[in-house]
Structure formats: C-alpha cells, structure tokens
Design an enzyme around this catalytic site. Structure first.
Site, PDB file in Angstrom:
ATOM      1  N   GLU A  65       0.821  -1.219   0.000  1.00  0.00           N
ATOM      2  CA  GLU A  65       0.000   0.000   0.000  1.00  0.00           C
ATOM      3  C   GLU A  65       0.851   1.265   0.000  1.00  0.00           C
ATOM      4  OE1 GLU A  65      -2.599  -3.252   1.723  1.00  0.00           O
ATOM      5  OE2 GLU A  65      -0.536  -2.551   2.079  1.00  0.00           O
TER       6      GLU A  65
ATOM      7  N   PHE B  91     -12.161  -7.206  13.590  1.00  0.00           N
ATOM      8  CA  PHE B  91     -11.044  -7.687  12.789  1.00  0.00           C
ATOM      9  C   PHE B  91     -10.668  -6.663  11.719  1.00  0.00           C
ATOM     10  CE2 PHE B  91      -9.570 -10.076   8.980  1.00  0.00           C
ATOM     11  CZ  PHE B  91      -8.353 -10.502   9.493  1.00  0.00           C
ATOM     12  N   GLN B  92      -9.402  -6.332  11.662  1.00  0.00           N
ATOM     13  CA  GLN B  92      -8.841  -5.349  10.737  1.00  0.00           C
ATOM     14  C   GLN B  92      -9.514  -3.980  10.856  1.00  0.00           C
ATOM     15  OE1 GLN B  92      -8.587  -7.018   6.724  1.00  0.00           O
ATOM     16  NE2 GLN B  92      -6.577  -7.871   7.227  1.00  0.00           N
TER      17      GLN B  92
ATOM     18  N   LYS C 225     -17.958  -0.738   5.129  1.00  0.00           N
ATOM     19  CA  LYS C 225     -18.264  -1.809   4.186  1.00  0.00           C
ATOM     20  C   LYS C 225     -19.756  -1.911   3.906  1.00  0.00           C
ATOM     21  CE  LYS C 225     -17.356  -6.716   3.289  1.00  0.00           C
ATOM     22  NZ  LYS C 225     -16.673  -7.943   3.786  1.00  0.00           N
TER      23      LYS C 225
ATOM     24  N   MET D   9      23.828   9.416   3.607  1.00  0.00           N
ATOM     25  CA  MET D   9      23.769  10.700   4.293  1.00  0.00           C
ATOM     26  C   MET D   9      23.997  10.533   5.790  1.00  0.00           C
ATOM     27  SD  MET D   9      23.558  13.916   3.772  1.00  0.00           S
ATOM     28  CE  MET D   9      22.662  14.412   2.301  1.00  0.00           C
TER      29      MET D   9
END
Length: 667
Positions: free
Chosen positions: A132, A194-195, A244, A560
C-alpha cells in the site's frame, strides 16, 4: 456520513476542478456562492437499473486524459435521471464522472465491494501494487508529474495504516491525492473488530481533510468534496474512509451532486494594495532576491516567474521543491538555496535587503538557524495558505493569493513603475553575486582510488537523458546530488520527497509519474538503502508494462547518515553499512540488485567504471518496453557539498570539508 475533521480555515483554496477544466482555465477569485455542484455524467439508465460503467462525462477538447470534466450544466440543461445503485457502484461512477483514469491499490475484505464494480469500468485503470505504501507514493508521483489528483485505494486496518507514510509525505509537499479506504461495517466500528483501525483519527494530522462515510447516499457527494479539497488552493491529501455496509447497501445515484463545505472559500486573487507595495519595494531595493518555492510549480506559474525575473533583473533562487520552476541555464538563476545549496544562492539570501518569497515557506533546511537568517532583509511573502505567512519569518508585506495571479499582478505593478521612471539598480549587487558564482561553483573530486564518483554518474544521466526527461529521487545523498548536478529547465521534471524525506519514495513515485506521462522518459535516481524499502514495485512495473529506468547509487551504506557520522560522530559508523562486512567488494551485494531486477522481470545492469558509464546509460535509454535497473557501484566516502550543518547559521556554510567561503574578501 460523519466527518472526523473540518477543513482547516487557515488553508486558502482556488476554485474547484469540478467548476473548471483542470489546467485549462485560469483560476477565478473565490466569491460567496451557493452550494457547489459536481460534474454531469453520461446518460443514466432508468431508476432501478445500474448505469453502465466507463460512460462518464467526456472531457473537453484538448484536455489530457485524467483531467477534470467540463463545467457543471446550466439550469436549463438536462441532468441525467437518478438511478439505483450500490454504494460501491456510486463510488466508481463518481470517480469516472470526475475524470479519474488511474487508481493504484490493493483489495482486501472491507474494500472488496468497491473492487467488484471497478472491474467493469472501461475508463479507470486499476494498477495492483505490491504494498500500500507503493500505492500512495505512486499516486503522489502521478500527481506531481501531471498536475492532476492522484488516487490510491486500500482496505481497512493494516491496509489503511500502510498509507500513513505516503499521506504524510504528500501533506508535507502539498500534493493533491485522494486516498479511498474500506472500513469495517458500521456495527463493528469502535468494537476492535477484525482489521479495524481508526484511520481517520490516525491520519488527522497528515491530511488536509478526511471523511468517514457510513451511509451509501453520502458516497458520491463525499468523493466530489474530496477532489475539490485535494486539488484547490494549497493542494494536499484527502482521505475518504467508507464503511463496508455503506458500500454494499443501495442508494440513488445522480450527477451532478450538490455539496457544500461551510467556511471553505478559496482566496486566489491578491490584495492589489499589497502587490503595489511589493512592487515599490522591489524598485527601491539594492539587493533583492526572488526566493521561489514549490508553490510556483503547483500554480503553473513558471512562465509568469520568468517574465517577472527578466523584467526586474533580480536574482532567482529555487528551493528543492521548485527545481525546474526557473531554468537552470538562465543567467539570473543562482541555483538552490539551503543546507546543500550553492554558495551564491545561500550568500544572496543572507545579504539581501529584500526577499520576495513566492510559494515558499521559510523551512529550516533553507533558513538554517532562523534567528540568523537574512538579518538585513525585508520580507515580501506571497502564499495561497495564510497560515504559512509569518509562521517562521515575519512578513513586512504579506500577500495571500495564488502564485500565478500574484506574479501576474506584480508584473503589471512593476511595469507601471518602470513607465513612471521608477526602476531598481542592481549593478553592484550583481557584481558581488557574479564573484560568488564564479569562485564557488558546484563541483566534486574524483576518488583517488579510481572508483566511480556518484556525482559523475548523475551528471551523465542528466546530460544523456536531457531536460525533457522526468527525474525522481527519494531522500539522502543521491537526492541532493540529483538536485545539484542535473540541469532542470522545465517544471514538473524533478520530483522528490522534500518535506518528509521518505526513504522508498523514488521507485513507486517513478511508476506513478510514468503512468501519468507515458511518453516521457522517467528516471528514478535512488540509493541502495532507499531502493530496498520499496523495490517490490518492480514487479508491478514489469507486469503492468511501466518501463521506468532506475539508477541505484550503490555506495554500500546509508550514505547521508554515514556523512553525518563522518563529520559529527568521529567516524563511528554505527549501523550504516549495508554491504557484506566480510566481502572485499564495494557496494551492497546482498541482495544482488542485477539478479533482483531480473527476478522481478526487469533488465538488470551493473556499472563500476567511469569509462563504462555513458554506454550503460545509453543501453538503458534504448530499452523502452521493460523496466531497467542499473546498479552503479560508487565510492563509499563521497560527500554532499556545499553544506550548512543542522542548527548553524547559513553564514557558516562550507563549500568543501573544512573550507568556508571568504565572504568579506568579495564584498
């Protein structure tokens, strides 16, 4: 729908892309008006029948793919009849009507209802990324390269939280991105389902605005509002989190969709009295500097900037985010200011008696220690975001407005002054600037052991690919060298992670830039450390036929950080070596980047000798049907100079290790 945050009243914004074709009309000054409307779509089926996807409002003639549709219909025009659809269909239809042509994302349980109608869209290309974070950076690269709004999509929980870094990156660099995330069903919100993750709360500090949508009838309007907010005024990322069950439920879809954002009234036209005062100060100044930031590129104001600079004869400095806003080859250009800027640019700001800041924010990497920055300068600060003006340095003349309009009015005011015999005399100033520019040019030393200088590699890429190519970088030494040693002549040809300094930015952002500009040559100049954070997107590039070119500046370390350890930590190299400590070879060899590229379906090349650099670059340039990765093995101790150490004054700039400019000797 419940909103998790309100549009920040301190952010000023230009007209919505839902009001005018993107990049085809000059912004209008904001005026009080009734609720705005989104754009019309194609002919819709009767109520109760899902409309066909991919039949949205056609773009106006001459508009690029992905640009916003034409203006909303007049009252007498026919508006398509409402149709019954699922919330997910409403989402896809709204994206089509707005003109979206590309979405970067990964499906998952909570967002899966949206992916089903997306399969039927003939207008929107979905690009399946491998992480993602890649989706978010790709959307940013697309937006930076094209000037249009980038779109990414993810599921709830970890899918959404993986977007936090790219959203923070886009927020710092003022990039228009709309992120669409699925959320657990409304009944599960707040139950630690969940999630489940409160992504609206998590991203509150790093988005321009965000929404949590729990009703299907709010989806289309919210999408319109999100694009309006993301792409107007000071651009920025907007998150739309949709439950959802809202995606699964049915609703009535119609387009255009009325929306209203109370208190959100873009201010683009500057106050004429402030502009006239700024013009007078330019004429009166003896040592002026035009300090140009990324806002000039966001406003598509490069042409106006060139006219203003040539009209006044004032020197120009372009920040890291503004490289390309003014041609590097122009005699008025002093280069980049700041921590790794040119001596002439840094010295000009320090000794200026007037700084005209255009779309810049006086960040710490430009100012150095703030209380010592440009002590003798008066400040004209023009920015579309009033919150930036006087935030770090008090402005003597504040100008709120779109840079394109501000510069255009400055040109008019300066021209009027000249017609009345009022004109600045900067001859002595330019004599001093020319001394600094000739005495302290950018340069580098060839490694004594015969190994490859990273600056030479990047310089040759810029020469062989040319100023029409698009160059991207992540963060670190390779980023600074790419900013210094490639000549930028055009806006939107330099894309990097400026404000956040995000490792892993370059590869997915280059992917997004190439999708947005398929005919352009796109080079990602990356470090071996940055590359290993998001190189899985090579698979996306190979499978989706996105032929980017990636140059890995492989010094076998976090370059760096190693430079700072060399200069400030007595060469104690704690956890910066990325190579095999037991091997004698230089560079990172675990993994083998050539084999890794080949494993991902790309062309892999390696270059270790100066005499091979041009031929390897030319070989990569000749391949246009596959992604190419070049592993350049470079000297591990090369450093970025000039340098202003963090927390010190710009007066303490070093043009090489232990060497400081002789300011007084040239004054």
């Amino acid at each position: 729908m419940t909103e998790q945050s309100s549009p920040a009243p301190s952010k000023a914004h230009a007209p919505s892309p839902l009001d005018i074709p993107a990049k085809t009309a000059a912004p209008r000054p904001a005026q009080p008006r009734p609720a705005a409307t989104a754009q019309p779509g194609g002919t819709a089926p009767p109520l109760g029948t899902a409309p066909p996807l991919g039949t949205g409002q056609p773009l106006s003639p001459g508009q690029p793919a992905g640009a916003q549709p034409a203006a909303a219909p007049r009252p007498h025009q026919a508006i398509p009849a409402p149709v019954r659809v699922t919330g997910a269909q409403a989402l896809v239809l709204a994206l089509e009507r707005i003109g979206v042509d590309t979405v970067f994302g990964i499906p998952g349980g909570a967002v899966l209802p949206a992916y089903d109608p997306l399969l039927d869209s003939t207008q929107i290309r979905h690009i399946l990324v491998r992480h993602e974070q890649g989706a978010g950076h790709a959307a940013t690269g697309y937006a930076q390269a094209t000037g249009r709004t980038g779109v990414c999509m993810a599921t709830s929980g970890p899918g959404a939280t993986n977007l936090v870094t790219p959203l923070a990156d886009a927020y710092m660099d003022s990039v228009p991105v709309v992120a669409i995330t699925g959320q657990v069903a409304t009944s599960l919100i707040g139950t630690d389902g969940f999630q489940e993750a409160d992504i609206s709360g998590i991203t509150y500090p790093v988005t321009k605005h965000n929404f949590l949508v729990t009703k299907p009838e709010d989806i289309a309007r919210t999408v319109g509002e999100a694009f309006h907010l993301a792409s107007t005024g000071r651009p920025g990322p907007v998150l739309v989190d949709i439950a959802k069950d809202a995606l699964q439920a049915t609703t009535v879809f119609t387009w255009p969709v009325p929306f209203d954002l109370p208190g959100y009234h873009p201010v683009t036209r500057p106050h004429s009295r402030q502009v006239r005062e700024a013009a007078r100060m330019i004429s009166d100044a003896k040592r002026p500097v035009l300090y140009v930031g990324g806002g000039v590129i966001k406003a598509d104001a490069s042409a106006e900037l060139k006219v203003l600079a040539e009209l006044t004869g004032a020197p120009v400095v372009t920040t890291l985010m503004a490289r390309g806003a003014f041609p590097d080859s122009h005699p008025l250009h002093l280069g980049m200011p700041g921590m790794h800027g040119t001596v002439a640019a840094v010295g000009a700001l320090q000794r200026a008696d007037l700084i005209v800041a255009l779309g810049a924010r006086f960040d710490d990497r430009v100012t150095g220690r703030l209380d010592s920055f440009a002590p003798g300068a008066r400040i004209v600060h023009a920015d579309i975001d009033p919150a930036e003006i006087s935030k770090n340095r008090r402005a003597d003349v504040p100008i709120v407005g779109d840079c394109k309009e501000v510069i255009a009015e400055l040109i008019t005011a300066v021209t009027s002054d000249r017609e009345h015999g009022v004109e600045g005399d900067y001859a002595d100033w330019w004599a001093q600037l020319s001394q600094w520019r000739s005495k302290y040019p950018l340069g580098y030393d060839e490694p004594a052991d015969g190994s490859l200088a990273p600056q030479y590699v990047i310089e040759r890429i810029g020469r062989l690919a040319g100023p029409e190519a698009v160059y991207l970088a992540g963060v670190g030494q390779h980023q600074m060298w790419a900013a210094q040693f490639i000549g930028y002549e055009n806006p939107r040809t330099w894309i990097n992670s400026g404000g956040a300094g995000t490792m892993g930015f370059a590869v997915p952002a280059a992917m997004g830039a190439k999708v947005g500009l398929p005919d352009a040559t796109v080079w990602a100049i990356d470090g071996d450390g940055c590359f290993q954070m998001t190189n899985q997107e090579l698979a996306t590039c190979a499978i989706e036929s996105i032929p980017v070119k990636i140059a890995i500046i492989n010094n076998g370390s976090l370059g760096m950080v190693r430079q700072w350890q060399t200069l400030f930590y007595n060469e104690r190299y704690s956890n910066t070596n990325l190579g095999d400590k037991k091997a004698e070879v230089q560079g990172t060899r675990i993994p083998d980047f050539v084999k890794l590229a080949e494993a991902y379906g790309c062309i892999g090349l390696r270059c270790e000798r100066k005499e091979d650099v041009d031929s390897v670059i030319e070989q990569a340039m000749a391949i246009n049907d596959q992604p190419v990765v070049i592993d350049f093995i470079v000297h591990k101790d090369a450093m970025v100079w000039p340098m202003v150490a963090a927390g010190t004054s710009n007066d303490d700039i070093k043009h090489a290790r232990g060497l400081a400019p002789e300011w007084e000797a040239t004054e």
